[in-house]
Motif scaffolding. Sequence first.
Motif, PDB file in Angstrom:
ATOM      1  N   ARG A 164       0.800  -1.165  -0.042  1.00  0.00           N
ATOM      2  CA  ARG A 164      -0.122  -0.039   0.110  1.00  0.00           C
ATOM      3  C   ARG A 164       0.800   1.266  -0.123  1.00  0.00           C
ATOM      4  N   CYS A 165       2.124   1.167   0.099  1.00  0.00           N
ATOM      5  CA  CYS A 165       3.017   2.141   0.306  1.00  0.00           C
ATOM      6  C   CYS A 165       4.199   1.829  -0.240  1.00  0.00           C
ATOM      7  N   LEU A 166       4.770   2.953  -1.123  1.00  0.00           N
ATOM      8  CA  LEU A 166       5.815   2.594  -2.219  1.00  0.00           C
ATOM      9  C   LEU A 166       6.764   3.851  -2.218  1.00  0.00           C
ATOM     10  N   TYR A 167       8.120   3.780  -2.499  1.00  0.00           N
ATOM     11  CA  TYR A 167       8.771   4.762  -2.967  1.00  0.00           C
ATOM     12  C   TYR A 167       9.410   4.691  -4.337  1.00  0.00           C
ATOM     13  N   LEU A 168       9.257   5.870  -4.966  1.00  0.00           N
ATOM     14  CA  LEU A 168       9.438   5.993  -6.257  1.00  0.00           C
ATOM     15  C   LEU A 168      10.966   6.835  -6.292  1.00  0.00           C
ATOM     16  N   GLN A 184      -1.535   4.414  -0.972  1.00  0.00           N
ATOM     17  CA  GLN A 184      -2.858   4.390  -1.508  1.00  0.00           C
ATOM     18  C   GLN A 184      -3.573   4.119  -0.122  1.00  0.00           C
ATOM     19  N   ARG A 185      -4.409   4.734   0.540  1.00  0.00           N
ATOM     20  CA  ARG A 185      -5.057   4.300   1.759  1.00  0.00           C
ATOM     21  C   ARG A 185      -6.343   3.802   1.553  1.00  0.00           C
ATOM     22  N   GLU A 186      -7.132   3.792   2.776  1.00  0.00           N
ATOM     23  CA  GLU A 186      -8.515   2.870   2.673  1.00  0.00           C
ATOM     24  C   GLU A 186      -9.383   3.696   1.992  1.00  0.00           C
ATOM     25  N   TYR A 190      -5.009   8.384  -3.725  1.00  0.00           N
ATOM     26  CA  TYR A 190      -3.399   8.122  -3.801  1.00  0.00           C
ATOM     27  C   TYR A 190      -2.916   9.528  -3.028  1.00  0.00           C
ATOM     28  N   TYR A 191      -1.915   9.255  -2.111  1.00  0.00           N
ATOM     29  CA  TYR A 191      -1.287  10.431  -1.467  1.00  0.00           C
ATOM     30  C   TYR A 191       0.186  10.345  -2.039  1.00  0.00           C
ATOM     31  N   LEU A 192       0.727  11.597  -2.418  1.00  0.00           N
ATOM     32  CA  LEU A 192       2.213  11.517  -2.669  1.00  0.00           C
ATOM     33  C   LEU A 192       2.767  12.758  -2.039  1.00  0.00           C
ATOM     34  N   LYS A 193       4.234  12.515  -1.666  1.00  0.00           N
ATOM     35  CA  LYS A 193       4.659  13.563  -1.084  1.00  0.00           C
ATOM     36  C   LYS A 193       6.302  13.562  -1.403  1.00  0.00           C
TER      37      LYS A 193
END
Length: 740
Positions: A164-168, A184-186, A190-193
């Motif tokens: 559910r959580c990745l690093y690019l 990607q939360r419940e 999609y939340y990016l920072k």
Amino acid sequence: MYDNNKLAEHGKNQYIHLGVYVSNRNWRALAKQRPHFRLNKLAKANESLKLNLFYFCSETIDTKHQLINGMYYDFEEKLWKSAIYHYPDFIYRRGGISRKDKAKYRIFMNQCKKQRTVLLNPSTLGNWMVYNHFNSVGSLKDYLLETVLYEKPEDLYNMLTRHRCLYLKGVTGRKGKNVIRLEQREDNNYYLKHYEAGIKKIHYKQFNDEEEMVSFIQQFYKGKKFMIQEAIDLLEVNNRGIDLRAELYRNTGGEISICGISARMGIKNSPITTHAEAIPVEKLYEAINLSSKEIEDIQNKMEQFLYKVYRATEEKFGKFVEIGIDFAIDRNMNIKFIECNSQSTKVSLMKAHGINTLEDSMKNVLLYTKYLYEETENGELSVTSKKADSNMIGLIFSSSYINKIILGESDESLEYYIKLASKNKVDLCFYSMNNVSRKHITVNGIVYNYKTDELIRRKLTIPDVNIYRVNAYLRNKLSIDKINYLSKNYNIMFFHAMTNIERCKYNIYEYLSSFPKISPLLPETASLSFAGITEKISRYDKLYIKPKRSSRGRNIYVVEKENEEYKFTHVFNSEEKIYYVTKEKLLQFYEETFPIPQDFIVQQAVATIEYRERKCDFRISPQKNKNGEWQITGMIARVAKKCLNITNLDQGGWPKYKIEEIIDRSTIKQIKKASIQTAMALEEKYPQVIDLGLDIAVDKDGKVWLLEANFRPYRRRINIMHNRIPFEHAVWYLRNKTQG
């Protein structure tokens, strides 16, 4: 045209040409007398070594004539000056290559390859290249995160279904650039920072449409390749993610060493920890309340991991003078690899370990270059051609101390051992365990010849008899493994080499309890437990709670029962702090004060005799002498002064040398006999022990008690009898071994 007669040659070691490749911008700053901080430190580190060190960039390379316009620092005039140089023998890269200079740089590299220039950091270690290689190394697979190269949107969607959580990340890049955290939360949004270092700002993005999210990411990377990697469930302190940076290098003996491990605490909510606060890894252990055993375990695992990564990197890309390794410990205490850096800025190292450690790492680049040059000039020294002298004692010191000797710095320890060598007609080899090759049974050391009174660097077989440095225990697992291997397989003796585990007070107590003549001298001792305290305080007036591995009277608690309350006196840094605890609050106090009870012992207190109405006990020094026998070389009384319950000199106690004024000759004789018996018993288990500090008490009925045994008694000065006698024993042992 260039005049070859005017090519630059400066410094004592003119034959060692080290060129430092920097960015065009940094070279221009040198020309304007505005050097970058780290480049300046490297130049200053060369003041004593005097290599032919210069800085250059792509713009200053003349590939037609194979010459370089370089900058060097003139120590006499305290100015940066330019000069013309041949291509160097060694290149240390400390800067990037601009797009317009890439073709020229490739030509330059090919020319250097033909003349066999050595690259001290031969690759930029791109993230994807390193990951691909490590994925083929079986011993590293457990440390790797699932990672794929982005080619199409489905690659991203598939990874999100598994994590559910990745690093690019970009396939190349450093300093945390081009890194996005994607979650990607419940709510299925999609939340990016990502962090923009230039303005020190965290940017946030939210998408409810996956196509918009992918479009933003593709625009962010501007058509460049990037990796998708599962996120690590990082350890946190105060809601700040923690990862680690280890700086490793090859030392003056060519061995891999760890310069420092730093824990980096990210800015709150930041996707990266780069540019953040950094602390020594030991401070992290404290923050997450690890026990001594847990610290030892994770430290050993980290060291094994780091050495594996360094060697695996070199297998693929060639030998490196240094590598910065980023890794993390997840919440389950698993180690996970993040990336390698061949041009570490060493910011975290300086923040966590100080400017001196940074300067030492800079100096090591020069020392290692000198080592490589000497190896190339002299050829690889074989074991048979450079056998250690049979009349030689090895002296093991820290790497930093050995570097000081190489640089020609003298001190009290060096001079003292040279005097002992001359007096005993024996040669010396000063070295650190980092300079020992277990594979070849060799050491790169500094040899003192007592006949010629000279110090010379040599590579030779490890001496048969060695003395580990004063006032230190073995903690580094690699050093411990080397010593155990060499002792067992080659019968090499390492006097004083005791590990931090072997110093455990409770293990020593249990071992000595098995000797019928010693057991009656020991106060009742057990591993700390709540039941142990309550049961023992009902039988004894006073108890001592001590760390299992400590010295010099630090962090001790004294427990006494006073009416319906328990009195705890904590001794720390020469001060006593008293706590009164009711029976009802005792368990709570115990749990808060001793969260890791297995790190402590609880011991029956002995009602000792007093001197001038002060608690008094004795420090006895049994040592093995030049005849191969145990001898009592010192007996002093220690009288409590600043802290009423503790006699240790480091906690404010004071020494009384005329012990006949406190106890009679008969008691002195009993103490000596008990001390020799104890020394002989410990020697059976630890034959490398030739110097002990025994804490002995005499109670008010005249009975002698053995409070504890210290394998490495603290010696405040080097040039004293207590260091001479073990050295003389080592000489006796060497000559008997040689004759045998």
